[in-house]
Scaffold this motif. Structure first.
Motif, PDB file in Angstrom:
ATOM      1  N   PHE A  73       2.580 -12.952  33.543  1.00  0.00           N
ATOM      2  CA  PHE A  73       2.126 -11.769  34.281  1.00  0.00           C
ATOM      3  C   PHE A  73       3.143 -10.638  34.218  1.00  0.00           C
ATOM      4  O   PHE A  73       2.768  -9.465  34.319  1.00  0.00           O
ATOM      5  CB  PHE A  73       1.831 -12.146  35.736  1.00  0.00           C
ATOM      6  N   VAL A  74       4.420 -10.978  34.041  1.00  0.00           N
ATOM      7  CA  VAL A  74       5.441  -9.948  33.851  1.00  0.00           C
ATOM      8  C   VAL A  74       5.158  -9.187  32.562  1.00  0.00           C
ATOM      9  O   VAL A  74       5.206  -7.950  32.519  1.00  0.00           O
ATOM     10  CB  VAL A  74       6.847 -10.575  33.822  1.00  0.00           C
ATOM     11  N   PHE A  75       4.835  -9.925  31.510  1.00  0.00           N
ATOM     12  CA  PHE A  75       4.505  -9.297  30.227  1.00  0.00           C
ATOM     13  C   PHE A  75       3.192  -8.524  30.322  1.00  0.00           C
ATOM     14  O   PHE A  75       3.053  -7.442  29.742  1.00  0.00           O
ATOM     15  CB  PHE A  75       4.418 -10.360  29.129  1.00  0.00           C
ATOM     16  N   ALA A  76       2.220  -9.096  31.048  1.00  0.00           N
ATOM     17  CA  ALA A  76       0.912  -8.448  31.156  1.00  0.00           C
ATOM     18  C   ALA A  76       0.999  -7.114  31.881  1.00  0.00           C
ATOM     19  O   ALA A  76       0.391  -6.124  31.456  1.00  0.00           O
ATOM     20  CB  ALA A  76      -0.068  -9.371  31.867  1.00  0.00           C
ATOM     21  N   ILE A  77       1.767  -7.052  32.978  1.00  0.00           N
ATOM     22  CA  ILE A  77       1.844  -5.790  33.721  1.00  0.00           C
ATOM     23  C   ILE A  77       2.630  -4.746  32.930  1.00  0.00           C
ATOM     24  O   ILE A  77       2.337  -3.548  33.007  1.00  0.00           O
ATOM     25  CB  ILE A  77       2.445  -6.010  35.134  1.00  0.00           C
ATOM     26  N   ALA A  78       3.574  -5.208  32.111  1.00  0.00           N
ATOM     27  CA  ALA A  78       4.252  -4.283  31.197  1.00  0.00           C
ATOM     28  C   ALA A  78       3.255  -3.753  30.165  1.00  0.00           C
ATOM     29  O   ALA A  78       3.285  -2.564  29.811  1.00  0.00           O
ATOM     30  CB  ALA A  78       5.419  -4.984  30.500  1.00  0.00           C
ATOM     31  N   GLY A  79       2.363  -4.620  29.705  1.00  0.00           N
ATOM     32  CA  GLY A  79       1.325  -4.200  28.768  1.00  0.00           C
ATOM     33  C   GLY A  79       0.401  -3.165  29.382  1.00  0.00           C
ATOM     34  O   GLY A  79       0.007  -2.191  28.727  1.00  0.00           O
ATOM     35  N   ILE A  80       0.040  -3.352  30.656  1.00  0.00           N
ATOM     36  CA  ILE A  80      -0.814  -2.382  31.344  1.00  0.00           C
ATOM     37  C   ILE A  80      -0.124  -1.022  31.394  1.00  0.00           C
ATOM     38  O   ILE A  80      -0.735   0.018  31.115  1.00  0.00           O
ATOM     39  CB  ILE A  80      -1.135  -2.864  32.774  1.00  0.00           C
ATOM     40  N   TYR A  81       1.158  -1.037  31.737  1.00  0.00           N
ATOM     41  CA  TYR A  81       1.914   0.218  31.828  1.00  0.00           C
ATOM     42  C   TYR A  81       1.912   0.951  30.485  1.00  0.00           C
ATOM     43  O   TYR A  81       1.667   2.168  30.428  1.00  0.00           O
ATOM     44  CB  TYR A  81       3.348  -0.076  32.263  1.00  0.00           C
ATOM     45  N   LEU A  82       2.157   0.221  29.412  1.00  0.00           N
ATOM     46  CA  LEU A  82       2.213   0.844  28.087  1.00  0.00           C
ATOM     47  C   LEU A  82       0.854   1.390  27.667  1.00  0.00           C
ATOM     48  O   LEU A  82       0.755   2.492  27.104  1.00  0.00           O
ATOM     49  CB  LEU A  82       2.713  -0.170  27.056  1.00  0.00           C
ATOM     50  N   VAL A  83      -0.202   0.638  27.937  1.00  0.00           N
ATOM     51  CA  VAL A  83      -1.551   1.075  27.569  1.00  0.00           C
ATOM     52  C   VAL A  83      -1.939   2.332  28.344  1.00  0.00           C
ATOM     53  O   VAL A  83      -2.475   3.294  27.780  1.00  0.00           O
ATOM     54  CB  VAL A  83      -2.572  -0.055  27.820  1.00  0.00           C
ATOM     55  N   VAL A  84      -1.692   2.322  29.646  1.00  0.00           N
ATOM     56  CA  VAL A  84      -2.058   3.461  30.482  1.00  0.00           C
ATOM     57  C   VAL A  84      -1.295   4.714  30.050  1.00  0.00           C
ATOM     58  O   VAL A  84      -1.874   5.802  29.938  1.00  0.00           O
ATOM     59  CB  VAL A  84      -1.782   3.144  31.972  1.00  0.00           C
ATOM     60  N   LYS A  85      -0.008   4.551  29.769  1.00  0.00           N
ATOM     61  CA  LYS A  85       0.817   5.717  29.450  1.00  0.00           C
ATOM     62  C   LYS A  85       0.582   6.235  28.035  1.00  0.00           C
ATOM     63  O   LYS A  85       0.459   7.462  27.834  1.00  0.00           O
ATOM     64  CB  LYS A  85       2.299   5.356  29.625  1.00  0.00           C
ATOM     65  N   TYR A  86       0.501   5.335  27.068  1.00  0.00           N
ATOM     66  CA  TYR A  86       0.481   5.782  25.670  1.00  0.00           C
ATOM     67  C   TYR A  86      -0.911   5.762  25.043  1.00  0.00           C
ATOM     68  O   TYR A  86      -1.156   6.513  24.089  1.00  0.00           O
ATOM     69  CB  TYR A  86       1.439   4.928  24.839  1.00  0.00           C
ATOM     70  N   LYS A  87      -1.823   4.953  25.551  1.00  0.00           N
ATOM     71  CA  LYS A  87      -3.174   4.921  24.999  1.00  0.00           C
ATOM     72  C   LYS A  87      -4.078   5.907  25.717  1.00  0.00           C
ATOM     73  O   LYS A  87      -4.944   6.539  25.100  1.00  0.00           O
ATOM     74  CB  LYS A  87      -3.754   3.504  25.106  1.00  0.00           C
TER      75      LYS A  87
END
Length: 310
Positions: A73-87
């Motif tokens: 879940f640590v990796f998943a929430i980092a993934g959410i942050y990256l998707v929201v910001k850059y995608k």
């Protein structure tokens, strides 16, 4: 408003599909330590991988298992942050709340309200059927559980909230341009992802009423409050108190909780009571405290400002 913050002409639904794949992939990367640990132990004990992983929650000491399981879940929430910001070119705040900043008082109020209700509910059940419980308390393992749980369980629950009540709710709003469709879809998907839980195999599909009902409740408080703060506090309290207070051999997580439930799981009033009685009471409390009005429009109405952004 909360859903409107994700309504942009460039936020096509296919972007949310690709973003979801990225988030899931990030979660899989976070599962590598757990998988590696299972394989190592299987090799060490001469077992094949499929046998060792059949019930991975019981392979290791409970605190180790909890720690390894939560890493994803640590990796998943980092993934959410990256998707929201850059995608999607949005701020993380925009998928959290419509307020200028996160309202921590809302998170804490929801957390302590549901913690109190959960503890009270448990002790009512305990005093009705004390024979179903034994004291499981061991100071050392419990303190380690508190440390792991206090840090990682809120990350786990927040990840789920950001996926369903934040990212996907705004994604379905982009697709449908209304409020009821995101509410229904995220509730159904949220509930469906719990189909693999051990409780389902023990008690049957009727337990999905609880899971989907909980998803619906969390969606309602997010839409009515124009932000996820209440949902974040509620979900963290639900999982953390559950992990610390009571465990069982058939639950999704076995922990060094204070009590252990020895009863055989069965479908009873505890499945329907939260959905049809307790959640409406909590909704009433929230609505009075935060002055919620215009329920029909906020839960089923069309998305405003769509014409301006289309």
């Amino acid at each position: 408003m909360f859903l409107e913050q994700g309504i942009k002409p460039e936020n096509k639904f296919w972007k949310y599909l690709l973003g979801s794949v990225f988030i899931i992939s990030a979660s899989f990367v976070g599962q590598i330590p757990l998988i590696a640990a299972i394989e190592f132990k299987a090799d060490l004990e001469g077992k094949n991988f499929s046998t060792a992983s059949g019930n991975y929650m019981k392979i290791f000491e409970p605190n180790i298992t909890l720690f390894l399981a939560m890493i994803s879940f640590v990796f998943a929430i980092a993934g959410i942050y990256l998707v929201v910001k850059y995608k999607h070119n949005q701020t993380f705040l925009s998928v959290t709340t419509s307020r200028p900043k996160v309202d921590w008082n809302r998170i804490l109020f929801s957390f302590f309200l549901w913690s109190s209700i959960s503890v009270l509910s448990f002790f009512i059940i305990y005093f009705i059927s004390p024979e179903n419980f034994v004291l499981n308390f061991k100071l050392g393992p419990f303190l380690i559980l508190v440390a792991i749980g206090t840090i990682l369980i809120p990350i786990q629950t927040s990840t789920e909230e950001y996926v369903f009540r934040g990212y996907l709710m705004q994604g379905f709003a982009n697709l449908a341009h209304n409020r009821w469709f995101p509410l229904v879809m995220t509730s159904v998907i949220f509930g469906s992802l719990h189909w693999g839980n051990p409780e389902i195999s023990k008690m049957g599909d009727v337990v999905m009423i609880y899971y989907m009902g909980t998803g619906l409740f969390l969606g309602i408080i997010t839409l009515m409050d124009e932000g996820m703060e209440l949902a974040l506090g509620f979900h963290a309290a639900n999982n953390l108190v559950g992990a610390l207070l009571v465990t069982s051999d058939w639950s999704a997580f076995q922990t060094h909780a204070i009590f252990k439930d020895l009863s055989e799981p069965s479908v009873g009033i505890d499945v329907l009571l939260p959905v049809v009685v307790i959640y409406p009471i909590v909704l009433f409390i929230f609505s009075k405290k935060y002055g919620w009005t215009n329920w029909k429009e906020k839960l089923t109405g069309k998305i405003s400002n769509v014409e301006l952004n289309a």
